[in-house]
Design an enzyme around this catalytic site. Structure first.
Site, PDB file in Angstrom:
ATOM      1  N   GLN A  95      35.405  38.287  32.146  1.00  0.00           N
ATOM      2  CA  GLN A  95      34.845  37.400  31.115  1.00  0.00           C
ATOM      3  C   GLN A  95      35.893  37.063  30.049  1.00  0.00           C
ATOM      4  OE1 GLN A  95      32.138  35.548  30.815  1.00  0.00           O
ATOM      5  NE2 GLN A  95      31.566  36.175  32.871  1.00  0.00           N
ATOM      6  N   SER A  96      37.132  36.918  30.466  1.00  0.00           N
ATOM      7  CA  SER A  96      38.218  36.669  29.515  1.00  0.00           C
ATOM      8  C   SER A  96      38.159  35.268  28.888  1.00  0.00           C
ATOM      9  CB  SER A  96      39.554  36.827  30.244  1.00  0.00           C
ATOM     10  OG  SER A  96      40.588  36.233  29.493  1.00  0.00           O
ATOM     11  N   ASN A  97      38.265  35.252  27.584  1.00  0.00           N
ATOM     12  CA  ASN A  97      38.342  33.974  26.862  1.00  0.00           C
ATOM     13  C   ASN A  97      39.754  33.386  26.950  1.00  0.00           C
ATOM     14  OD1 ASN A  97      35.633  34.197  25.719  1.00  0.00           O
ATOM     15  ND2 ASN A  97      36.501  35.951  24.639  1.00  0.00           N
ATOM     16  N   CYS A  99      41.832  33.639  29.393  1.00  0.00           N
ATOM     17  CA  CYS A  99      42.046  33.005  30.695  1.00  0.00           C
ATOM     18  C   CYS A  99      41.273  31.688  30.782  1.00  0.00           C
ATOM     19  CB  CYS A  99      41.627  33.957  31.814  1.00  0.00           C
ATOM     20  SG  CYS A  99      42.749  35.377  31.941  1.00  0.00           S
TER      21      CYS A  99
END
Ligand code: PLP
Length: 361
Positions: A95-97, A99
């Site tokens: 759930q990386s912002n 990326c």
């Protein structure tokens, strides 16, 4: 206990235009919607009965739901383009912002984004940021576990694999000092904006609160101290790590001294970073974070995220309730974004329709 990160060196502050000129010499692609707004939050302020709360809306930096990484990517993508890359390689949790924002910017620049995503708490569920990564056309490789410290080896392997296929990858390294000091320049820029905005309002901030690992706090603290702002900066850390966070932030700030040719000389003991609101682990929503999401939403229509800004706001709320920050003072909360992740955490909000939307215990 919060101590002070005021400058002890008493170096003469740099004025805004000198700092702006130094920053403008560094290659940068401009795609953020900047400056972001600085908004007063009267109903949140009244609900907490403490200092005047302003929010710097870095959740609205533009590009695929915005967030703090857009500022950082303006500098990182300039470096990637200058190196002739056709693909950026980076990684974090699913759930990386960071990326998701890179995937969007790569699409916009006609580049590919190759993401190595650690399974983490939410795994490969196509929701929130991971859904957006795929919408934006990023290539995704998921690796098992929750440990982000495995990333450097995976990123290097991915870059080698792409090179062997004739691609020109550029790695945004995980915990790589050069990448980090370049990225942190985005938050030197944010400090310039904030200083100008507060001056225009005729105000000074007593404190700045934000969610941060290292890059965002390093850039912002460097900028605040360079400009001589009389403001304490408190970073609420969302993740326990093995290394010393103070050393890491000071090292990134040291890299900014070099990049801009202006010596601010941030020392580790000037860094205030607090682990108290992480809860059980990185990426797991806390009760205090859930309360913060509901309070910000219901007083200001402000959406916080489950992993970073809700925990940072929980810290701010707690400090106000404990009297660390008082009525008559001014605090700026940097909203670093992350909002798409909320959709992947719908169940964790424990809301339903029958109880009028009140969080269940
Ligand atoms: C919403 C949000 N806030 C804060 C941070 C921390 O930023 P930094 O790693 O630059 O300190 C991140 C990083 O992923 C983020 O996504």
């Amino acid at each position: 206990m919060v101590t002070s990160n005021a400058s002890r060196a008493a170096a003469a502050p740099t004025d805004r235009s000198t700092l702006q000129t130094a920053l403008d010499r560094v290659p940068r692609l401009r795609f953020g919607h900047l400056p972001t707004a600085l908004e007063f939050c009267p109903r949140l302020t009244a609900a907490l009965g403490g200092p005047d709360i302003f929010v710097k809306r870095d959740d609205c930096t533009g590009i695929a739901f915005g967030g703090n990484k857009v500022r950082q990517h303006e500098f990182l993508f300039a470096a990637a383009k200058a190196a002739g890359a056709d693909t950026v390689v980076l990684g974090a949790a699913t759930q990386s912002n960071w990326c998701r924002q890179a995937s969007a910017i790569a699409a916009r620049l006609g580049m590919a984004a190759s993401l190595v995503l650690v399974h983490g708490v939410k795994g490969p569920v196509l929701q929130g940021n991971l859904l957006l990564d795929r919408v934006l056309g990023a290539e995704v490789t998921i690796v098992p576990g929750t440990d982000l410290e495995v990333l450097p080896q995976h990123l290097a392997a991915k870059a080698a694999e792409l090179k062997a296929k004739g691609r020109k990858p550029f790695v945004f390294g995980w915990a790589d000092l050069r990448t980090q000091s370049t990225a942190a320049l985005g938050y030197v820029n944010a400090a310039l904006e904030l200083d100008a905005q507060l001056t225009a309002l005729g105000k000074q901030a007593d404190a700045i609160y934000l969610a941060g690992f290292d890059v965002t706090p390093a850039g912002l603290l460097w900028g605040i101290r360079a400009l001589g702002m009389p403001t304490q900066m408190v970073t609420l850390n969302p993740l326990q790590v093995s290394g010393d966070r103070h050393l890491q932030i000071a090292a990134i700030a040291g890299g900014i001294d070099e990049r801009l040719g202006i010596r601010v000389g941030i020392e580790p003991d000037q860094v205030i970073t607090i682990d108290d609101y992480i809860g059980p682990a990185y990426g797991i929503m806390t009760d205090a974070g859930r309360e913060a999401i509901l309070l910000a939403g219901r007083t200001e229509g402000l959406i916080l995220d489950p992993v970073y800004t809700s925990k940072a706001m929980a810290g701010l709320i707690d400090h106000i309730r404990k009297g660390t920050l008082k009525k008559g003072q001014t605090v700026v909360f940097i909203h670093t974004g992350g909002t798409p992740a909320l959709f992947a955490y719908a169940d964790d909000m424990k809301l339903d329709l029958a109880d009028g939307g009140i969080a269940k215990a």
